[in-house]
Design an enzyme around this catalytic site. Structure first.
Site, short mmCIF file in Angstrom:
data_model
loop_
_atom_site.label_atom_id
_atom_site.label_comp_id
_atom_site.label_asym_id
_atom_site.label_seq_id
_atom_site.Cartn_x
_atom_site.Cartn_y
_atom_site.Cartn_z
N ARG A 164 18.67 76.73 26.41
CA ARG A 164 18.46 78.10 25.97
C ARG A 164 18.83 78.99 27.15
O ARG A 164 18.54 78.67 28.31
CB ARG A 164 16.99 78.35 25.59
N GLU A 178 21.67 86.56 23.92
CA GLU A 178 22.71 86.19 22.96
C GLU A 178 22.84 87.22 21.85
O GLU A 178 21.79 87.67 21.35
CB GLU A 178 22.32 84.82 22.35
N HIS A 205 27.62 79.25 21.83
CA HIS A 205 26.52 78.43 21.28
C HIS A 205 27.04 77.41 20.27
O HIS A 205 26.67 77.42 19.09
CB HIS A 205 25.44 79.33 20.66
C1 DGY Z 1 18.99 74.27 18.22
O1 DGY Z 1 18.91 73.60 17.20
O2 DGY Z 1 18.00 74.63 18.84
C2 DGY Z 1 20.35 74.58 18.70
O3 DGY Z 1 20.35 75.44 19.75
C3 DGY Z 1 21.23 75.07 17.57
O4 DGY Z 1 22.53 74.83 17.99
#
Ligand code: DGY
Length: 343
Positions: free
Chosen positions: A243, A272, A290
């Site tokens: 993240r 983001e 992403h």
């Molecule tokens: C998640 O599932 O947390 C991912 O970041 C999506 O790509």
């Protein structure tokens, strides 16, 4: 309300036309509303959309905050289409007795591929090389042209040895890297050929490449900041597919500008879809939008698992992958209130 098909119809709110057959499966049993383009709907607008529903199927980009739980009293389950649940106020879900589920496992390999791809892209300068070709600047092979950094014999430092961290470790070991990792405790499986380093500050000076795989929580927010980036060896690389908020983007820009790092590969961002402007200017930074789980197969599997979770709760069954257990007749559970597994 009774649907006339022998079962009780529940209202289900889905914030986006998720891929695969999940919406059809939900619609065969329940009264489903799908937002045509609700990927970034959150807060009050999300509460309006969810009003009256018993189930919400959001994306990781939907902020399901305390206001949504307060406004949507009939909600029984939030079935996230994603493994990370930092977009959901878990305390508010617990207080409201609402189940929260996520989609672990099905995206592990796809995300590990992107993390490992970023390691190779930054160390071997793929994107810079592509730009050279497109502007016609390739004058032919030279022994000293566009040299990168080999990974063999170097150490990959992994922060967070969950499923995805372990899958990246396997790729690194197969490519001749050493692997050292930090986590709350040693990881028995998958940690066999990797060295556990209890303190992050002790791991950093040893990591030629650092890859982040920890879930975002209050403790991991800006876990890797400018001070810690300076603990990496000179010329080290940083990759983040977890993240954005785990890595302090401004700190990264600062330490890159000092010339301390070899480069960075990012798939996720603090705000983001915005990116720190200084990072956009740098050829030694590879930026992806992403894409960690972005294969057709994986996104369908994520959507299917979210729908399985949702249907299980609505049927009063235990969902396959719970994060927070709801209350009462919202479904049968194990009795434990669980945090989501690490990414
Ligand atoms: C998640 O599932 O947390 C991912 O970041 C999506 O790509």
């Amino acid at each position: 309300m009774h649907g006339g098909r022998g079962w009780v119809l529940a209202q289900v709110a889905v914030t986006y036309p998720i891929p695969g057959g999940g919406i059809a499966r939900l619609s065969a049993r329940h009264d489903v509303r799908v937002h045509p383009d609700g990927a970034s709907v959150g807060g009050a607008a999300l509460a309006d959309f969810v009003a009256g529903a018993e189930a919400l199927v959001p994306l990781v980009s939907n902020q399901v905050d305390a206001g949504v739980f307060a406004a949507c009293r009939g909600l029984r389950v939030v079935a996230n289409v994603g493994v990370g649940v930092n977009n959901i106020d878990l305390d508010a879900a617990r207080a409201a007795g609402v189940w929260v589920t996520n989609t672990p496992d099905v995206l592990t390999e796809a995300t590990a591929d992107v993390a490992w791809g970023l390691v190779l892209a930054v160390t071997r300068r793929f994107v810079e090389g592509d730009a050279v070709m497109r502007r016609g600047a390739f004058a032919g092979w030279r022994p000293d042209f566009m040299l990168g950094t080999g990974v063999q014999g170097k150490t990959l430092g992994i922060v967070g040895m969950g499923r995805i961290g372990r899958a990246v470790a396997r790729r690194a070991l197969a490519s001749g890297m050493r692997v050292a990792y930090t986590d709350r405790s040693p990881v028995p499986d998958g940690g066999r050929d990797a060295e556990f380093v209890p303190r992050l500050d002790d791991l950093l000076p040893r990591a030629d490449v650092l890859s982040l795989h920890t879930p975002l929580t209050a403790e991991t927010h800006h876990l890797v900041d400018a001070r810690r980036l300076r603990l990496l060896p000179r010329g080290a690389f940083v990759v983040n597919t977890s993240r954005g908020e785990v890595l302090d983007e401004a700190g990264l820009a600062e330490v890159l500008a000092e010339g301390h790092l070899g480069g960075a590969g990012l798939d996720v961002y603090q705000r983001e879809p915005a990116v720190h402007p200084a990072l956009l200017e740098r050829p030694d930074v590879v930026l992806l939008p992403h894409l960690g789980s972005a294969t057709w197969e994986t996104r369908c599997a994520m959507a299917d698992l979210a729908v399985d979770n949702c249907l299980a709760i609505l049927d009063g069954r235990t969902p396959p992958t719970p994060v927070v257990e709801g209350r009462g007749d919202r479904g049968r559970g194990t009795g434990d209130v669980t945090e989501g597994p690490g990414k």
